[in-house]
Design a protein around this motif. Structure first.
Motif, PDB file in Angstrom:
ATOM      1  N   MET A 159      12.056  48.366  63.414  1.00  0.00           N
ATOM      2  CA  MET A 159      12.993  49.423  63.225  1.00  0.00           C
ATOM      3  C   MET A 159      13.288  49.142  61.686  1.00  0.00           C
ATOM      4  SD  MET A 159      16.586  50.588  64.761  1.00  0.00           S
ATOM      5  CE  MET A 159      15.797  50.469  66.212  1.00  0.00           C
ATOM      6  N   PHE A 160      13.970  50.142  61.157  1.00  0.00           N
ATOM      7  CA  PHE A 160      14.285  50.102  59.439  1.00  0.00           C
ATOM      8  C   PHE A 160      15.768  50.731  59.441  1.00  0.00           C
ATOM      9  CE2 PHE A 160       9.752  50.211  59.519  1.00  0.00           C
ATOM     10  CZ  PHE A 160       9.390  49.508  58.487  1.00  0.00           C
ATOM     11  N   TYR A 161      16.286  50.166  58.189  1.00  0.00           N
ATOM     12  CA  TYR A 161      17.670  50.282  57.871  1.00  0.00           C
ATOM     13  C   TYR A 161      17.982  50.864  56.518  1.00  0.00           C
ATOM     14  CZ  TYR A 161      18.268  47.726  62.457  1.00  0.00           C
ATOM     15  OH  TYR A 161      17.993  47.240  63.488  1.00  0.00           O
ATOM     16  N   PHE A 162      19.060  51.709  56.244  1.00  0.00           N
ATOM     17  CA  PHE A 162      19.426  51.915  54.936  1.00  0.00           C
ATOM     18  C   PHE A 162      20.275  50.703  54.957  1.00  0.00           C
ATOM     19  CE2 PHE A 162      19.000  56.523  56.045  1.00  0.00           C
ATOM     20  CZ  PHE A 162      18.285  57.025  54.962  1.00  0.00           C
ATOM     21  N   VAL A 163      20.248  50.299  53.634  1.00  0.00           N
ATOM     22  CA  VAL A 163      21.325  49.459  53.261  1.00  0.00           C
ATOM     23  C   VAL A 163      21.762  49.960  51.521  1.00  0.00           C
ATOM     24  CG1 VAL A 163      21.620  46.941  52.089  1.00  0.00           C
ATOM     25  CG2 VAL A 163      20.185  47.366  54.177  1.00  0.00           C
ATOM     26  N   GLU A 164      23.004  49.944  51.654  1.00  0.00           N
ATOM     27  CA  GLU A 164      23.733  50.488  50.521  1.00  0.00           C
ATOM     28  C   GLU A 164      24.716  49.444  50.144  1.00  0.00           C
ATOM     29  OE1 GLU A 164      25.276  54.692  50.489  1.00  0.00           O
ATOM     30  OE2 GLU A 164      24.329  54.828  52.036  1.00  0.00           O
ATOM     31  N   PRO A 165      24.201  48.445  49.060  1.00  0.00           N
ATOM     32  CA  PRO A 165      24.900  47.328  48.482  1.00  0.00           C
ATOM     33  C   PRO A 165      25.893  47.529  47.930  1.00  0.00           C
ATOM     34  CG  PRO A 165      22.731  47.417  47.941  1.00  0.00           C
ATOM     35  CD  PRO A 165      22.919  48.717  48.468  1.00  0.00           C
ATOM     36  N   GLU A 166      27.081  46.439  47.684  1.00  0.00           N
ATOM     37  CA  GLU A 166      28.102  46.504  46.894  1.00  0.00           C
ATOM     38  C   GLU A 166      27.750  47.003  45.616  1.00  0.00           C
ATOM     39  OE1 GLU A 166      31.225  43.232  44.893  1.00  0.00           O
ATOM     40  OE2 GLU A 166      29.820  42.772  46.614  1.00  0.00           O
ATOM     41  N   VAL A 167      28.546  47.620  44.871  1.00  0.00           N
ATOM     42  CA  VAL A 167      28.433  47.975  43.538  1.00  0.00           C
ATOM     43  C   VAL A 167      29.532  47.269  42.594  1.00  0.00           C
ATOM     44  CG1 VAL A 167      28.743  49.962  41.735  1.00  0.00           C
ATOM     45  CG2 VAL A 167      27.531  50.352  44.038  1.00  0.00           C
ATOM     46  N   ALA A 168      29.083  46.246  41.802  1.00  0.00           N
ATOM     47  CA  ALA A 168      29.826  45.133  41.432  1.00  0.00           C
ATOM     48  C   ALA A 168      30.177  45.703  39.934  1.00  0.00           C
ATOM     49  CB  ALA A 168      29.554  43.958  41.646  1.00  0.00           C
ATOM     50  N   GLY A 169      29.476  46.383  39.574  1.00  0.00           N
ATOM     51  CA  GLY A 169      29.459  46.802  38.114  1.00  0.00           C
ATOM     52  C   GLY A 169      28.592  48.149  37.674  1.00  0.00           C
ATOM     53  N   ARG A 170      27.982  48.235  36.356  1.00  0.00           N
ATOM     54  CA  ARG A 170      27.223  49.199  35.981  1.00  0.00           C
ATOM     55  C   ARG A 170      26.271  48.848  35.140  1.00  0.00           C
ATOM     56  NH1 ARG A 170      28.535  50.071  30.713  1.00  0.00           N
ATOM     57  NH2 ARG A 170      30.301  49.025  29.900  1.00  0.00           N
ATOM     58  N   LEU A 171      25.286  49.622  34.876  1.00  0.00           N
ATOM     59  CA  LEU A 171      24.174  49.274  33.901  1.00  0.00           C
ATOM     60  C   LEU A 171      24.997  49.075  32.416  1.00  0.00           C
ATOM     61  CD1 LEU A 171      21.632  51.982  34.533  1.00  0.00           C
ATOM     62  CD2 LEU A 171      21.740  49.946  35.739  1.00  0.00           C
ATOM     63  N   GLY A 172      24.679  47.833  31.691  1.00  0.00           N
ATOM     64  CA  GLY A 172      25.333  47.425  30.462  1.00  0.00           C
ATOM     65  C   GLY A 172      24.598  48.331  29.401  1.00  0.00           C
ATOM     66  N   ASP A 173      25.214  48.108  28.463  1.00  0.00           N
ATOM     67  CA  ASP A 173      24.574  48.633  27.005  1.00  0.00           C
ATOM     68  C   ASP A 173      23.509  48.182  26.405  1.00  0.00           C
ATOM     69  OD1 ASP A 173      27.070  50.274  26.939  1.00  0.00           O
ATOM     70  OD2 ASP A 173      28.106  48.594  25.444  1.00  0.00           O
ATOM     71  N   GLY A 174      22.953  47.182  26.966  1.00  0.00           N
ATOM     72  CA  GLY A 174      21.614  46.274  26.814  1.00  0.00           C
ATOM     73  C   GLY A 174      20.393  46.911  27.679  1.00  0.00           C
ATOM     74  N   THR A 175      20.907  47.861  28.507  1.00  0.00           N
ATOM     75  CA  THR A 175      19.784  48.401  29.522  1.00  0.00           C
ATOM     76  C   THR A 175      19.126  49.487  28.406  1.00  0.00           C
ATOM     77  OG1 THR A 175      21.190  48.204  31.565  1.00  0.00           O
ATOM     78  CG2 THR A 175      19.364  49.708  31.640  1.00  0.00           C
ATOM     79  N   ILE A 176      17.717  49.376  29.010  1.00  0.00           N
ATOM     80  CA  ILE A 176      17.036  50.412  28.256  1.00  0.00           C
ATOM     81  C   ILE A 176      16.497  51.372  29.344  1.00  0.00           C
ATOM     82  CG2 ILE A 176      14.768  50.825  27.022  1.00  0.00           C
ATOM     83  CD1 ILE A 176      15.129  48.170  25.706  1.00  0.00           C
ATOM     84  N   VAL A 177      16.727  52.721  29.070  1.00  0.00           N
ATOM     85  CA  VAL A 177      16.523  53.696  30.360  1.00  0.00           C
ATOM     86  C   VAL A 177      16.232  54.860  29.840  1.00  0.00           C
ATOM     87  CG1 VAL A 177      18.985  54.259  30.380  1.00  0.00           C
ATOM     88  CG2 VAL A 177      17.589  54.673  32.504  1.00  0.00           C
ATOM     89  N   ASP A 178      15.208  55.373  30.436  1.00  0.00           N
ATOM     90  CA  ASP A 178      14.498  56.901  30.055  1.00  0.00           C
ATOM     91  C   ASP A 178      15.114  57.791  31.165  1.00  0.00           C
ATOM     92  OD1 ASP A 178      13.303  58.978  29.775  1.00  0.00           O
ATOM     93  OD2 ASP A 178      11.165  58.435  29.934  1.00  0.00           O
ATOM     94  N   THR A 179      16.131  58.587  30.726  1.00  0.00           N
ATOM     95  CA  THR A 179      16.939  59.530  31.575  1.00  0.00           C
ATOM     96  C   THR A 179      16.199  61.010  31.934  1.00  0.00           C
ATOM     97  OG1 THR A 179      18.143  60.283  29.979  1.00  0.00           O
ATOM     98  CG2 THR A 179      19.112  58.464  31.366  1.00  0.00           C
ATOM     99  N   ASN A 180      14.920  61.138  31.150  1.00  0.00           N
ATOM    100  CA  ASN A 180      14.146  62.291  31.388  1.00  0.00           C
ATOM    101  C   ASN A 180      13.772  62.491  32.741  1.00  0.00           C
ATOM    102  OD1 ASN A 180      14.699  63.125  28.795  1.00  0.00           O
ATOM    103  ND2 ASN A 180      12.912  61.568  27.891  1.00  0.00           N
ATOM    104  N   SER A 181      13.711  61.772  33.719  1.00  0.00           N
ATOM    105  CA  SER A 181      13.248  61.975  35.002  1.00  0.00           C
ATOM    106  C   SER A 181      14.344  61.624  35.833  1.00  0.00           C
ATOM    107  CB  SER A 181      12.102  60.958  35.159  1.00  0.00           C
ATOM    108  OG  SER A 181      12.188  59.688  35.120  1.00  0.00           O
TER     109      SER A 181
END
Length: 139
Positions: A1-23
């Protein structure tokens, strides 16, 4: 058996995150998780990333579950977090990178990018605080 787990969101991606938003989902190469609140869960999310306490990560590794790797994460606190929780000391967190197939490996991502875990993985996750995560059957 498998389950969706939607964890607590306690914050956000900080300014130091390096992210490519082209996808979609965006590709994160370096993660800073900025706490804005925290109800105490050991598994947290800020799309498209998950973080996990070091102690729970160790339990996952010892269980030899499939579909994840771990990487460092920089953890910071917002001014609001510090004001509301001046005496809260955060545990050490790791970046939980989900690389498995949903419904195949112990950890995977569904086509809509939600976390999918096996019963064995859920059992290990529930050995730690997971009170604020939504859990429902995957199939």
């Amino acid at each position: 058996m498998f389950y969706f787990v939607e964890p607590e969101v306690a914050g956000r991606l900080g300014d130091g995150t390096i992210v490519d938003t082209n996808s979609h989902p965006p590709v994160v190469s370096s993660l800073e998780y900025r706490f804005e609140g925290w109800l105490g869960d050991n598994l947290l999310e800020s799309f498209p990333c998950f973080i996990i306490t070091e102690s729970l990560a160790k339990a996952l590794l010892e269980s030899k579950l499939t579909g994840t790797t771990f990487a460092p994460v920089s953890v910071t606190k917002s001014e609001e977090f510090v004001e509301l929780h001046p005496h809260v000391s955060l545990p050490k967190f790791l970046w939980l990178k989900v690389e498995g197939g949903a419904g195949i490996d112990d950890f995977g991502l569904s086509v809509d990018h939600r976390l999918v875990v096996s019963q064995a993985a859920l059992d290990v996750l529930r050995t730690a605080q997971l009170d604020n995560a939504d859990v429902e059957k995957y199939r």
